[in-house]
Design a protein around this motif. Sequence first.
Motif, PDB file in Angstrom:
ATOM      1  N   LYS A  41       0.355 -11.116  -7.445  1.00 50.73           N
ATOM      2  CA  LYS A  41       0.870 -10.277  -8.513  1.00 50.73           C
ATOM      3  C   LYS A  41       1.731  -9.177  -7.901  1.00 50.73           C
ATOM      4  O   LYS A  41       1.314  -8.485  -6.995  1.00 50.73           O
ATOM      5  N   ILE A  42       2.921  -9.023  -8.425  1.00 45.78           N
ATOM      6  CA  ILE A  42       3.860  -8.072  -7.880  1.00 45.78           C
ATOM      7  C   ILE A  42       3.955  -6.874  -8.806  1.00 45.78           C
ATOM      8  O   ILE A  42       4.091  -7.020 -10.003  1.00 45.78           O
ATOM      9  N   ALA A  43       3.887  -5.686  -8.252  1.00 49.44           N
ATOM     10  CA  ALA A  43       4.046  -4.478  -9.065  1.00 49.44           C
ATOM     11  C   ALA A  43       4.208  -3.285  -8.158  1.00 49.44           C
ATOM     12  O   ALA A  43       3.711  -3.264  -7.047  1.00 49.44           O
ATOM     13  N   THR A  44       4.928  -2.286  -8.626  1.00 53.11           N
ATOM     14  CA  THR A  44       4.961  -0.998  -7.959  1.00 53.11           C
ATOM     15  C   THR A  44       4.027  -0.120  -8.756  1.00 53.11           C
ATOM     16  O   THR A  44       4.423   0.472  -9.749  1.00 53.11           O
ATOM     17  N   ILE A  45       2.748  -0.067  -8.316  1.00 50.62           N
ATOM     18  CA  ILE A  45       1.745   0.474  -9.219  1.00 50.62           C
ATOM     19  C   ILE A  45       0.894   1.589  -8.651  1.00 50.62           C
ATOM     20  O   ILE A  45       0.098   2.157  -9.364  1.00 50.62           O
ATOM     21  N   ILE A  46       1.036   1.894  -7.366  1.00 47.54           N
ATOM     22  CA  ILE A  46       0.264   3.015  -6.847  1.00 47.54           C
ATOM     23  C   ILE A  46       1.230   4.026  -6.257  1.00 47.54           C
ATOM     24  O   ILE A  46       2.041   3.682  -5.425  1.00 47.54           O
ATOM     25  N   LEU A  47       1.165   5.251  -6.702  1.00 42.86           N
ATOM     26  CA  LEU A  47       1.963   6.311  -6.111  1.00 42.86           C
ATOM     27  C   LEU A  47       1.024   7.314  -5.490  1.00 42.86           C
ATOM     28  O   LEU A  47       0.074   7.765  -6.114  1.00 42.86           O
ATOM     29  N   LEU A  48       1.314   7.655  -4.246  1.00 44.62           N
ATOM     30  CA  LEU A  48       0.489   8.631  -3.545  1.00 44.62           C
ATOM     31  C   LEU A  48       1.325   9.863  -3.286  1.00 44.62           C
ATOM     32  O   LEU A  48       2.294   9.816  -2.565  1.00 44.62           O
ATOM     33  N   SER A  49       1.000  10.983  -3.915  1.00 48.19           N
ATOM     34  CA  SER A  49       1.708  12.225  -3.658  1.00 48.19           C
ATOM     35  C   SER A  49       1.389  12.677  -2.250  1.00 48.19           C
ATOM     36  O   SER A  49       0.245  12.681  -1.840  1.00 48.19           O
ATOM     37  N   ILE A  50       2.405  13.073  -1.526  1.00 49.62           N
ATOM     38  CA  ILE A  50       2.238  13.371  -0.115  1.00 49.62           C
ATOM     39  C   ILE A  50       2.361  14.856   0.135  1.00 49.62           C
ATOM     40  O   ILE A  50       3.329  15.489  -0.264  1.00 49.62           O
ATOM     41  N   GLY A  51       1.368  15.407   0.816  1.00 52.85           N
ATOM     42  CA  GLY A  51       1.423  16.799   1.221  1.00 52.85           C
ATOM     43  C   GLY A  51       1.842  16.872   2.668  1.00 52.85           C
ATOM     44  O   GLY A  51       2.491  15.983   3.188  1.00 52.85           O
ATOM     45  N   LEU A  52       1.424  17.924   3.330  1.00 49.97           N
ATOM     46  CA  LEU A  52       1.787  18.145   4.710  1.00 49.97           C
ATOM     47  C   LEU A  52       1.350  17.001   5.598  1.00 49.97           C
ATOM     48  O   LEU A  52       2.103  16.480   6.399  1.00 49.97           O
ATOM     49  N   THR A  53       0.072  16.640   5.505  1.00 47.66           N
ATOM     50  CA  THR A  53      -0.440  15.452   6.149  1.00 47.66           C
ATOM     51  C   THR A  53      -1.008  14.593   5.051  1.00 47.66           C
ATOM     52  O   THR A  53      -1.619  15.092   4.128  1.00 47.66           O
ATOM     53  N   VAL A  82       3.182  -2.912  -3.522  1.00 47.71           N
ATOM     54  CA  VAL A  82       4.212  -3.804  -4.039  1.00 47.71           C
ATOM     55  C   VAL A  82       3.750  -5.255  -4.188  1.00 47.71           C
ATOM     56  O   VAL A  82       4.420  -6.064  -4.819  1.00 47.71           O
ATOM     57  N   ALA A  83       2.612  -5.614  -3.602  1.00 46.21           N
ATOM     58  CA  ALA A  83       2.063  -6.960  -3.769  1.00 46.21           C
ATOM     59  C   ALA A  83       0.568  -6.902  -3.485  1.00 46.21           C
ATOM     60  O   ALA A  83       0.118  -6.122  -2.647  1.00 46.21           O
ATOM     61  N   ARG A  84      -0.213  -7.734  -4.143  1.00 46.87           N
ATOM     62  CA  ARG A  84      -1.666  -7.645  -4.036  1.00 46.87           C
ATOM     63  C   ARG A  84      -2.306  -9.028  -4.128  1.00 46.87           C
ATOM     64  O   ARG A  84      -1.640 -10.040  -4.277  1.00 46.87           O
ATOM     65  N   ASP A  85      -3.638  -9.039  -4.051  1.00 46.35           N
ATOM     66  CA  ASP A  85      -4.478 -10.226  -4.230  1.00 46.35           C
ATOM     67  C   ASP A  85      -4.321 -11.238  -3.103  1.00 46.35           C
ATOM     68  O   ASP A  85      -4.311 -12.447  -3.330  1.00 46.35           O
ATOM     69  N   ASP A 123      18.350 -10.425   7.253  1.00 46.56           N
ATOM     70  CA  ASP A 123      18.925 -11.085   6.082  1.00 46.56           C
ATOM     71  C   ASP A 123      18.402 -10.501   4.779  1.00 46.56           C
ATOM     72  O   ASP A 123      18.830 -10.928   3.696  1.00 46.56           O
ATOM     73  N   GLY A 124      17.468  -9.541   4.865  1.00 45.83           N
ATOM     74  CA  GLY A 124      17.066  -8.802   3.682  1.00 45.83           C
ATOM     75  C   GLY A 124      15.724  -9.165   3.092  1.00 45.83           C
ATOM     76  O   GLY A 124      15.532  -9.042   1.880  1.00 45.83           O
ATOM     77  N   PHE A 125      14.763  -9.547   3.924  1.00 40.26           N
ATOM     78  CA  PHE A 125      13.427  -9.844   3.418  1.00 40.26           C
ATOM     79  C   PHE A 125      12.375  -9.517   4.472  1.00 40.26           C
ATOM     80  O   PHE A 125      12.672  -9.417   5.668  1.00 40.26           O
ATOM     81  N   LEU A 126      11.144  -9.351   3.998  1.00 39.34           N
ATOM     82  CA  LEU A 126      10.010  -9.067   4.863  1.00 39.34           C
ATOM     83  C   LEU A 126       9.153 -10.320   4.988  1.00 39.34           C
ATOM     84  O   LEU A 126       8.875 -10.995   4.000  1.00 39.34           O
ATOM     85  N   LEU A 127       8.742 -10.627   6.198  1.00 37.88           N
ATOM     86  CA  LEU A 127       7.764 -11.680   6.439  1.00 37.88           C
ATOM     87  C   LEU A 127       6.438 -11.032   6.811  1.00 37.88           C
ATOM     88  O   LEU A 127       6.409 -10.006   7.494  1.00 37.88           O
ATOM     89  N   LYS A 165       6.998 -14.490   2.382  1.00 37.41           N
ATOM     90  CA  LYS A 165       8.300 -13.834   2.370  1.00 37.41           C
ATOM     91  C   LYS A 165       8.368 -12.922   1.154  1.00 37.41           C
ATOM     92  O   LYS A 165       8.166 -13.365   0.020  1.00 37.41           O
ATOM     93  N   PHE A 166       8.613 -11.638   1.393  1.00 38.81           N
ATOM     94  CA  PHE A 166       8.771 -10.664   0.317  1.00 38.81           C
ATOM     95  C   PHE A 166      10.248 -10.339   0.208  1.00 38.81           C
ATOM     96  O   PHE A 166      10.832  -9.724   1.102  1.00 38.81           O
ATOM     97  N   ALA A 167      10.875 -10.773  -0.878  1.00 42.36           N
ATOM     98  CA  ALA A 167      12.314 -10.621  -1.048  1.00 42.36           C
ATOM     99  C   ALA A 167      12.660  -9.259  -1.626  1.00 42.36           C
ATOM    100  O   ALA A 167      11.801  -8.541  -2.157  1.00 42.36           O
ATOM    101  N   SER A 168      13.941  -8.909  -1.551  1.00 38.63           N
ATOM    102  CA  SER A 168      14.382  -7.609  -2.042  1.00 38.63           C
ATOM    103  C   SER A 168      14.198  -7.460  -3.542  1.00 38.63           C
ATOM    104  O   SER A 168      14.118  -6.341  -4.057  1.00 38.63           O
ATOM    105  N   ASN A 169      14.107  -8.581  -4.267  1.00 40.14           N
ATOM    106  CA  ASN A 169      13.874  -8.521  -5.713  1.00 40.14           C
ATOM    107  C   ASN A 169      12.395  -8.387  -6.064  1.00 40.14           C
ATOM    108  O   ASN A 169      12.026  -8.398  -7.238  1.00 40.14           O
ATOM    109  N   GLY A 170      11.535  -8.254  -5.054  1.00 42.62           N
ATOM    110  CA  GLY A 170      10.111  -8.071  -5.280  1.00 42.62           C
ATOM    111  C   GLY A 170       9.325  -9.350  -5.426  1.00 42.62           C
ATOM    112  O   GLY A 170       8.116  -9.310  -5.664  1.00 42.62           O
ATOM    113  N   LYS A 171       9.966 -10.472  -5.249  1.00 42.47           N
ATOM    114  CA  LYS A 171       9.287 -11.751  -5.401  1.00 42.47           C
ATOM    115  C   LYS A 171       8.648 -12.172  -4.084  1.00 42.47           C
ATOM    116  O   LYS A 171       9.242 -12.046  -3.020  1.00 42.47           O
ATOM    117  N   VAL A 172       7.422 -12.687  -4.141  1.00 44.72           N
ATOM    118  CA  VAL A 172       6.728 -13.200  -2.967  1.00 44.72           C
ATOM    119  C   VAL A 172       6.755 -14.726  -2.990  1.00 44.72           C
ATOM    120  O   VAL A 172       6.395 -15.345  -3.985  1.00 44.72           O
TER     121      VAL A 172
END
Length: 323
Positions: A4-16, A59-62, A74-78, A89-96
């Motif tokens: 399942k693909i999603a941008t679903i967790i945001l972590l606010s960042i402080g000093l550390t 960005v990807a789970r499970d 070439d623009g993707f993560l392995l 392969k995690f593509a720039s469009n968010g597809k695994v």
Amino acid sequence: MTVKIATIILLSIGLTLAASSASHKIRRNLTNFAAQTENREETKTLQSIIDRTAKLEKVARDFQFLEGPIWHPDGFLLFSDIPANTIYKFASNGKVEIFRRPSGKANGNTLDKQNRLITAEHENRRVSRTEKDGKVIALADRYEGKKLNSPNDLVVKSDGSIYFTDPPYGINKEQEELGFYGVYRLAADGKLTLLVKDLVLPNGIAFSPDEQKLYVNNSEAGYIAIFDVKPDGTVTNQQGFAELKDASKSGVPDGLKVDVEGNVYSTGPGGVWIFSPDGKLLGKISVPETATNLAWGDRDYKTLYITGSKSLYRIRLKIAGRL
């Protein structure tokens, strides 16, 4: 397995960026994690690396157990899912997508100077290379006639030589033939040289930007070792670089990378620990599950991708990373 693909967790960042956790299963809703702060005296140094407004995204789970992320130009993560015997392969469009299955229960991945994939394979107990036509060939599987243990992580030097670690994580004690857990150099001509054999469990590995220093995570001992690299590619003068211990959080020194300014990033208890070139702890990026490895990506190499045990994360930084 459904990814399942999603941008679903945001972590606010402080000093550390300190630890946060989520015991419930993450759904498709936005969850904010309050950041804790520490290392206040290092504000300016840490903020030169991570903006206070930066967000950690899932960005990807499970998955089953992730490792070995590497960005391809070439623009993707392995990245590897070891129990699933798959490189994804995690593509720039968010597809695994599945890049290779079976993968030899691949762990660490990197690229050589021709951008061919170099992989540490647990199940096949070897270091392999994926050719441009997709054919996978063995580069090293034995040392002095005995099988390697379970190649774990690797890095390629500018001269084309491959440095890799060989702990026993992927095999049983009865399968061990060498009697030690080594760090090796595989030269471009195929010569395999044992560099180190006295680390408890060598794991992540990386060079300083000038390649004069080699860093190796000694996982079970809880620290990063540092070596001087000699002109012939061998190493000497082993020392302790930094300790990563926190009994209250999960994780050990595992994946290891260095940015273009020489700062050292290692997964460890609670997330990613960031050290200056002289070994001073600058801060931590908290990850809501055990962090296993990391790699820079996107066009400018300023996005840090982090593999958790079950999920893939990313965060934008100000400084570009090195492979």
